[in-house]
Motif scaffolding. Structure first.
Motif, PDB file in Angstrom:
ATOM      1  N   ALA A  17      -7.820 -11.948  -7.994  1.00 60.96           N
ATOM      2  CA  ALA A  17      -8.689 -12.025  -7.632  1.00 60.96           C
ATOM      3  C   ALA A  17      -8.678 -11.876  -5.611  1.00 60.96           C
ATOM      4  O   ALA A  17      -9.348 -11.000  -4.756  1.00 60.96           O
ATOM      5  CB  ALA A  17      -9.226 -13.494  -7.281  1.00 60.96           C
ATOM      6  N   VAL A  18      -7.327 -11.947  -5.208  1.00 59.43           N
ATOM      7  CA  VAL A  18      -7.452 -11.934  -3.970  1.00 59.43           C
ATOM      8  C   VAL A  18      -6.853 -10.570  -3.851  1.00 59.43           C
ATOM      9  O   VAL A  18      -7.234  -9.380  -2.682  1.00 59.43           O
ATOM     10  CB  VAL A  18      -5.296 -12.154  -3.457  1.00 59.43           C
ATOM     11  CG1 VAL A  18      -4.998 -12.019  -2.196  1.00 59.43           C
ATOM     12  CG2 VAL A  18      -5.953 -13.862  -3.560  1.00 59.43           C
ATOM     13  N   GLY A  19      -6.124 -10.336  -5.029  1.00 62.54           N
ATOM     14  CA  GLY A  19      -5.897  -8.299  -5.003  1.00 62.54           C
ATOM     15  C   GLY A  19      -7.790  -7.347  -4.958  1.00 62.54           C
ATOM     16  O   GLY A  19      -7.370  -6.604  -3.626  1.00 62.54           O
ATOM     17  N   GLY A  20      -8.495  -7.958  -5.399  1.00 70.61           N
ATOM     18  CA  GLY A  20     -10.239  -7.719  -6.136  1.00 70.61           C
ATOM     19  C   GLY A  20     -10.146  -7.991  -4.686  1.00 70.61           C
ATOM     20  O   GLY A  20     -10.419  -6.728  -4.016  1.00 70.61           O
ATOM     21  N   LEU A  21     -10.036  -8.970  -3.914  1.00 72.47           N
ATOM     22  CA  LEU A  21     -10.450  -9.021  -2.858  1.00 72.47           C
ATOM     23  C   LEU A  21     -10.324  -8.158  -1.172  1.00 72.47           C
ATOM     24  O   LEU A  21     -10.993  -7.383  -0.665  1.00 72.47           O
ATOM     25  CB  LEU A  21     -10.433 -10.654  -2.434  1.00 72.47           C
ATOM     26  CG  LEU A  21     -11.160 -11.625  -0.746  1.00 72.47           C
ATOM     27  CD1 LEU A  21     -12.792 -11.164  -0.455  1.00 72.47           C
ATOM     28  CD2 LEU A  21     -10.796 -12.253   0.182  1.00 72.47           C
ATOM     29  N   ALA A  22      -9.013  -7.936  -0.898  1.00 70.84           N
ATOM     30  CA  ALA A  22      -8.566  -6.960   0.071  1.00 70.84           C
ATOM     31  C   ALA A  22      -8.797  -5.944  -0.222  1.00 70.84           C
ATOM     32  O   ALA A  22      -9.134  -4.844   0.301  1.00 70.84           O
ATOM     33  CB  ALA A  22      -7.382  -7.246  -0.232  1.00 70.84           C
ATOM     34  N   ILE A  23      -8.655  -5.739  -1.746  1.00 69.08           N
ATOM     35  CA  ILE A  23      -9.285  -4.015  -2.145  1.00 69.08           C
ATOM     36  C   ILE A  23     -10.999  -3.245  -2.001  1.00 69.08           C
ATOM     37  O   ILE A  23     -11.763  -2.562  -1.501  1.00 69.08           O
ATOM     38  CB  ILE A  23      -8.677  -3.444  -3.605  1.00 69.08           C
ATOM     39  CG1 ILE A  23      -7.335  -3.245  -3.828  1.00 69.08           C
ATOM     40  CG2 ILE A  23      -9.446  -1.606  -4.431  1.00 69.08           C
ATOM     41  CD1 ILE A  23      -6.670  -3.702  -4.804  1.00 69.08           C
ATOM     42  N   GLY A  24     -11.133  -4.363  -2.029  1.00 67.17           N
ATOM     43  CA  GLY A  24     -12.685  -4.505  -2.169  1.00 67.17           C
ATOM     44  C   GLY A  24     -13.153  -4.118  -0.709  1.00 67.17           C
ATOM     45  O   GLY A  24     -14.458  -3.479  -0.372  1.00 67.17           O
ATOM     46  N   ILE A  25     -12.837  -5.177   0.649  1.00 73.06           N
ATOM     47  CA  ILE A  25     -12.910  -5.077   1.724  1.00 73.06           C
ATOM     48  C   ILE A  25     -12.275  -3.607   2.273  1.00 73.06           C
ATOM     49  O   ILE A  25     -13.742  -3.031   3.099  1.00 73.06           O
ATOM     50  CB  ILE A  25     -12.136  -6.017   2.786  1.00 73.06           C
ATOM     51  CG1 ILE A  25     -12.290  -7.585   2.158  1.00 73.06           C
ATOM     52  CG2 ILE A  25     -12.028  -5.416   3.503  1.00 73.06           C
ATOM     53  CD1 ILE A  25     -11.632  -8.714   2.623  1.00 73.06           C
ATOM     54  N   LEU A  26     -11.414  -3.224   1.985  1.00 74.30           N
ATOM     55  CA  LEU A  26     -11.040  -1.608   2.139  1.00 74.30           C
ATOM     56  C   LEU A  26     -11.999  -0.845   1.692  1.00 74.30           C
ATOM     57  O   LEU A  26     -12.679   0.712   2.168  1.00 74.30           O
ATOM     58  CB  LEU A  26      -9.338  -1.511   1.990  1.00 74.30           C
ATOM     59  CG  LEU A  26      -8.454  -2.083   2.662  1.00 74.30           C
ATOM     60  CD1 LEU A  26      -7.587  -1.644   1.809  1.00 74.30           C
ATOM     61  CD2 LEU A  26      -8.664  -1.883   4.014  1.00 74.30           C
ATOM     62  N   PHE A  27     -12.548  -0.661   0.632  1.00 73.92           N
ATOM     63  CA  PHE A  27     -13.557   0.628   0.034  1.00 73.92           C
ATOM     64  C   PHE A  27     -14.427   0.175   0.581  1.00 73.92           C
ATOM     65  O   PHE A  27     -15.160   1.145   0.724  1.00 73.92           O
ATOM     66  CB  PHE A  27     -13.641  -0.365  -1.555  1.00 73.92           C
ATOM     67  CG  PHE A  27     -14.304   0.423  -2.180  1.00 73.92           C
ATOM     68  CD1 PHE A  27     -13.699   1.678  -3.337  1.00 73.92           C
ATOM     69  CD2 PHE A  27     -16.116   0.030  -2.273  1.00 73.92           C
ATOM     70  CE1 PHE A  27     -14.924   3.274  -3.271  1.00 73.92           C
ATOM     71  CE2 PHE A  27     -16.978   1.085  -2.877  1.00 73.92           C
ATOM     72  CZ  PHE A  27     -16.488   2.555  -3.493  1.00 73.92           C
ATOM     73  N   GLY A  28     -15.176  -1.358   0.767  1.00 74.17           N
ATOM     74  CA  GLY A  28     -16.353  -1.345   1.451  1.00 74.17           C
ATOM     75  C   GLY A  28     -16.514  -0.344   2.840  1.00 74.17           C
ATOM     76  O   GLY A  28     -18.199   0.280   3.041  1.00 74.17           O
ATOM     77  N   PHE A  29     -15.661  -0.703   3.345  1.00 71.28           N
ATOM     78  CA  PHE A  29     -15.328   0.018   5.470  1.00 71.28           C
ATOM     79  C   PHE A  29     -15.505   0.883   5.029  1.00 71.28           C
ATOM     80  O   PHE A  29     -15.813   1.811   5.953  1.00 71.28           O
ATOM     81  CB  PHE A  29     -14.642  -1.422   5.097  1.00 71.28           C
ATOM     82  CG  PHE A  29     -13.868  -0.169   7.249  1.00 71.28           C
ATOM     83  CD1 PHE A  29     -14.689  -0.928   8.072  1.00 71.28           C
ATOM     84  CD2 PHE A  29     -12.927   0.681   7.277  1.00 71.28           C
ATOM     85  CE1 PHE A  29     -14.853  -0.544   9.447  1.00 71.28           C
ATOM     86  CE2 PHE A  29     -13.433   1.028   8.678  1.00 71.28           C
ATOM     87  CZ  PHE A  29     -13.428   1.045   9.642  1.00 71.28           C
ATOM     88  N   PHE A  30     -14.660   2.000   4.045  1.00 73.01           N
ATOM     89  CA  PHE A  30     -14.602   3.470   4.157  1.00 73.01           C
ATOM     90  C   PHE A  30     -15.975   3.632   3.729  1.00 73.01           C
ATOM     91  O   PHE A  30     -16.412   4.919   3.934  1.00 73.01           O
ATOM     92  CB  PHE A  30     -13.142   3.731   2.964  1.00 73.01           C
ATOM     93  CG  PHE A  30     -11.772   3.311   3.725  1.00 73.01           C
ATOM     94  CD1 PHE A  30     -11.637   3.614   5.034  1.00 73.01           C
ATOM     95  CD2 PHE A  30     -11.055   2.806   2.657  1.00 73.01           C
ATOM     96  CE1 PHE A  30     -10.089   3.997   5.695  1.00 73.01           C
ATOM     97  CE2 PHE A  30      -9.738   3.221   3.349  1.00 73.01           C
ATOM     98  CZ  PHE A  30      -9.252   3.095   4.739  1.00 73.01           C
ATOM     99  N   ALA A  31     -16.306   3.361   2.628  1.00 76.51           N
ATOM    100  CA  ALA A  31     -17.875   3.724   1.848  1.00 76.51           C
ATOM    101  C   ALA A  31     -18.651   3.301   3.453  1.00 76.51           C
ATOM    102  O   ALA A  31     -19.631   4.717   3.238  1.00 76.51           O
ATOM    103  CB  ALA A  31     -17.994   2.855   0.596  1.00 76.51           C
TER     104      ALA A  31
END
Length: 364
Positions: A17-31
């Motif tokens: 869950a923590v990994g998904g959160l971190a990767i999601g934050i970066l993906f959302g920011f970049f996208a």
């Protein structure tokens, strides 16, 4: 702290869950900063513009392919047990689902990930469409639409394993997959240079693609370090949307995992990106026609994504990066469905569309 210690202290579910959160934050920011969007890219492609939106999508797609294939070649990733490769797949579901999803994303002005990103920016049209998408996805997974999905999926199936792996079918191997990704990365760079040097176009497009590879790599790292069975997966938004809907509506809630952190992470990352870029703005519907169009499009996307085995990111890029046969068929269907729907609904000149009472929908 190594992975074994982390699991012992917090458990595999929390780590995912923590990994998904971190990767999601970066993906959302970049996208958000790059305005990454398959719908906008498809419109540019079918209108033969080959501009900034298509460049961003190609940067993301090729970066994901290169990143995933490098992980595999360096033995940092094994996708042989991934659902898109190992499980029995549906060619009919991939094609028809891709067509429906492509049509729906034109009608809603964005795919599933784009709706989530726009919702975080204050777009109420995207928020409503995203909720309807999630409801339809869940109904297609295990609700009233599941029998129809199962019937269509059964028309034409393919066994899991090498029969579903394009690199195995063609004999190209992972070096061939890497070369394919590098060729498309070169094409993306060419179109990017031709359409103008936007810093966030480069950083955001490549960053979004690398987050797809990071999702694959992180879940594999967890699975390889865990004594429990952990599903190796990448980024997708149809399944997690349905999961979060059930988490709110039912009890007991689904188990916590990578998807649990992914959606909130993308929302947070997109909000931060919009705040940095001063893009936060409340937007709603202007007329009844627009609302009907968005609702219909969200329904098509929700059903189509579950039929195709994923959304524009889940099937189109995440599945495409590991060269899953059904993912590539779904991706072709999405592009074809988007082009046909754009031609049918928005193909008239702007003056004629305004005269007919239909809004001239532009890229978000």
């Amino acid at each position: 702290m190594n992975m074994a210690t982390l699991f012992e202290r917090y458990g595999e579910s929390a780590a995912l869950a923590v990994g998904g959160l971190a990767i999601g934050i970066l993906f959302g920011f970049f996208a958000q900063r790059s305005k990454f969007c398959l719908r906008a890219a498809a419109i540019e492609f079918w209108h033969r513009k080959f501009g900034e939106k298509l460049s961003v999508w190609l940067l993301a797609f090729s970066s994901a392919v290169v990143g995933v294939q490098l992980l595999i070649l360096t033995q940092s990733l094994d996708v042989s047990t991934a659902r898109q490769i190992a499980a029995r797949g549906s060619l009919s579901g991939a094609l028809i689902g891709g067509l429906l999803f492509g049509a729906g994303m034109i009608m809603t002005r964005g795919c599933a990930s784009r709706l989530l990103i726009l919702s975080a920016n204050g777009n109420l049209r995207a928020l409503l469409s995203g909720l309807i998408f999630a409801v339809t996805a869940q109904a297609s997974l295990s609700g009233s639409l599941a029998p129809l999905r199962n019937a269509i999926s059964a028309w034409w199936t393919v066994d899991g394993g090498p029969s579903r792996d394009l690199l195995a079918i063609t004999g190209a191997g992972h070096w061939g997959g890497l070369l394919f990704g590098l060729v498309w990365l070169a094409a993306a760079l060419f179109f990017s240079v031709r359409s103008g040097w936007g810093l966030w176009k480069w950083i955001g497009g490549i960053g979004a693609g690398l987050m797809v590879a990071a999702g694959w790599g992180y879940t594999y790292l967890v699975s390889a370090s865990s004594f429990q069975v952990v599903q190796v997966q990448g980024l997708t938004f149809s399944g997690p949307s349905a999961e979060w809907l059930m988490r709110v509506l039912s009890s007991p809630a689904p188990a916590i995992g990578f998807d649990f952190g992914l959606l909130p992470g993308v929302f947070i990352g997109s909000f931060i990106g919009a705040w940095v870029g001063k893009d936060l703005k409340l937007e709603g519907f202007t007329d009844g026609y627009g609302m009907r169009r968005y609702i219909a499009g969200a329904i098509l996307m929700g059903f189509g994504s579950m039929l195709a085995g994923g959304c524009a990111v889940g099937a189109g890029i995440t599945g495409g990066a590991i060269f899953a046969l059904t993912a590539w068929i779904a991706l072709v269907g999405m592009w074809a469905g988007a082009g046909l729907t754009d031609r049918l609904l928005d193909g008239k000149p702007i003056g004629q569309r305004m005269a007919s009472g239909r809004p001239a929908l532009t890229a978000p």
